[in-house]
Design an enzyme around this catalytic site. Structure first.
Site, PDB file in Angstrom:
ATOM      1  N   SER A   6      41.853  13.894  87.040  1.00 52.64           N
ATOM      2  CA  SER A   6      42.566  12.942  85.835  1.00 52.64           C
ATOM      3  C   SER A   6      42.972  11.883  86.261  1.00 52.64           C
ATOM      4  O   SER A   6      44.270  11.867  86.627  1.00 52.64           O
ATOM      5  CB  SER A   6      43.164  13.677  84.527  1.00 52.64           C
ATOM      6  N   HIS A  30      37.788  12.008  86.138  1.00 50.89           N
ATOM      7  CA  HIS A  30      37.987  12.303  84.456  1.00 50.89           C
ATOM      8  C   HIS A  30      38.883  11.164  84.079  1.00 50.89           C
ATOM      9  O   HIS A  30      39.983  10.906  84.537  1.00 50.89           O
ATOM     10  CB  HIS A  30      38.753  13.561  84.738  1.00 50.89           C
ATOM     11  N   ASP A  32      40.584   9.672  80.733  1.00 54.90           N
ATOM     12  CA  ASP A  32      41.090  10.014  79.479  1.00 54.90           C
ATOM     13  C   ASP A  32      41.240   8.859  78.584  1.00 54.90           C
ATOM     14  O   ASP A  32      42.233   8.016  78.983  1.00 54.90           O
ATOM     15  CB  ASP A  32      42.183  10.787  79.772  1.00 54.90           C
ATOM     16  N   MET A  34      42.349   7.465  75.097  1.00 56.46           N
ATOM     17  CA  MET A  34      43.071   7.759  73.795  1.00 56.46           C
ATOM     18  C   MET A  34      43.437   6.548  73.126  1.00 56.46           C
ATOM     19  O   MET A  34      43.780   5.403  73.523  1.00 56.46           O
ATOM     20  CB  MET A  34      44.472   8.199  74.312  1.00 56.46           C
ATOM     21  N   HIS A  63      36.351  11.294  78.937  1.00 54.27           N
ATOM     22  CA  HIS A  63      36.980  12.371  77.692  1.00 54.27           C
ATOM     23  C   HIS A  63      37.222  11.441  76.591  1.00 54.27           C
ATOM     24  O   HIS A  63      38.465  10.598  76.782  1.00 54.27           O
ATOM     25  CB  HIS A  63      37.707  13.219  78.213  1.00 54.27           C
ATOM     26  N   MET A  65      39.260  10.774  73.512  1.00 55.56           N
ATOM     27  CA  MET A  65      40.453  11.334  72.339  1.00 55.56           C
ATOM     28  C   MET A  65      40.360  10.142  71.340  1.00 55.56           C
ATOM     29  O   MET A  65      41.489   9.606  71.416  1.00 55.56           O
ATOM     30  CB  MET A  65      41.733  11.760  73.011  1.00 55.56           C
ATOM     31  N   MET A 137      40.050  22.460  76.203  1.00 55.87           N
ATOM     32  CA  MET A 137      41.105  21.943  76.353  1.00 55.87           C
ATOM     33  C   MET A 137      42.504  22.972  76.480  1.00 55.87           C
ATOM     34  O   MET A 137      42.354  23.711  75.449  1.00 55.87           O
ATOM     35  CB  MET A 137      41.593  20.991  75.080  1.00 55.87           C
ATOM     36  N   ASP A 175      40.618  21.623  81.114  1.00 51.59           N
ATOM     37  CA  ASP A 175      41.285  20.364  81.108  1.00 51.59           C
ATOM     38  C   ASP A 175      42.598  20.706  80.668  1.00 51.59           C
ATOM     39  O   ASP A 175      42.986  20.975  79.238  1.00 51.59           O
ATOM     40  CB  ASP A 175      40.589  19.124  80.368  1.00 51.59           C
TER      41      ASP A 175
END
Ligand code: DX5
Ligand code: ZN
Length: 215
Positions: A6, A30, A32, A34, A63, A65, A137, A175
């Site tokens: 990540s 990965h 992330d 957000m 990913h 979010m 998660m 994750d």
């Protein structure tokens, strides 16, 4: 075993050096995303993904979010994503999830679903024959560096059993809070891919990736 570092935990003042190590030793990256609404943290926009894409041939595992995963699917698909993983809780509705999975597939990308630690996995059972990746998660989404939630083993086992029973081959990716002490048990429970941020980047990146690979 797929290792997906990540890059939330990458040291951006050493971008080239650390990305070079990922290019040599990792399988996926990965990413992330957000939005400050779905989770109380704000991370990367598409230009950052483009910079990774220009400097890496690795599979870009995105990913989301975010509250509006439909909009951000287009944004990150254009920026070079290989997978789009979104959260069931962004919709709380199965047919909207199916529509987004179809949209992701129409862009020839891998489609993944994720759920927060407190969401029961049975809620998304109808999606399991439609997805390529299930992202378990094992921490509350939002921040790196949290402790692995032990209940996650049951979810991983449930998904692994479900796959065997129904002859499915989606990837079970785990994750949050993954490290060299719990990776073996996570793999034994049925994981096919491990995401790790703080464990990989706080120390010797090559060594830490290899520790997870050989767990
Ligand atoms: C949390 C993110 C994770 C996180 C993992 O919301 O989805 O990918 O970066 O970080 P570590 O490995 O530090 O728990
Ligand atoms: Zn993640």
């Amino acid at each position: 075993m797929i290792i997906s570092p990540s890059v939330l935990s990458l040291h951006y003042d050493k971008f080239n050096e650390e990305l070079d190590l990922l290019n040599k030793h990792a399988d996926w990256i990965h990413f992330d995303v957000m939005d400050g609404h779905f989770v109380p943290n704000l991370t990367f926009g598409p230009d950052i993904l483009k910079a990774f894409r220009r400097n890496s041939k690795l599979f870009m595992d995105v990913h989301l979010m975010v509250e509006d995963p439909v909009y951000f699917t287009d944004v990150f698909a254009s920026a070079g994503a290989d997978s789009i993983i979104f959260h069931y809780e962004a919709f709380n509705n199965i047919s909207s999830c199916i529509d987004l999975i179809d949209k992701i597939h129409s862009k020839y990308l891998k489609a993944g679903i994720s759920i927060r630690p407190n969401t029961p996995v049975e809620i998304v059972e109808e999606l399991l024959d439609k997805i390529d990746i299930f992202l378990v998660m094992s921490v509350e989404p939002g921040f790196g560096g949290q402790a692995f939630i032990e209940d996650s083993y049951q979810k991983i086992k449930y998904l692994d059993d479900y796959k065997k029973k129904h002859n499915l081959d989606f990837i079970i990716e785990v994750d949050g809070g993954v490290n060299d002490r719990n990776a073996h048990d996570i793999i034994q429970a049925g994981a096919n891919a491990l995401v790790a941020g703080s464990f990989i980047f706080n120390g010797d990146i090559e060594n830490n990736i290899n520790k997870l690979k050989n767990a």
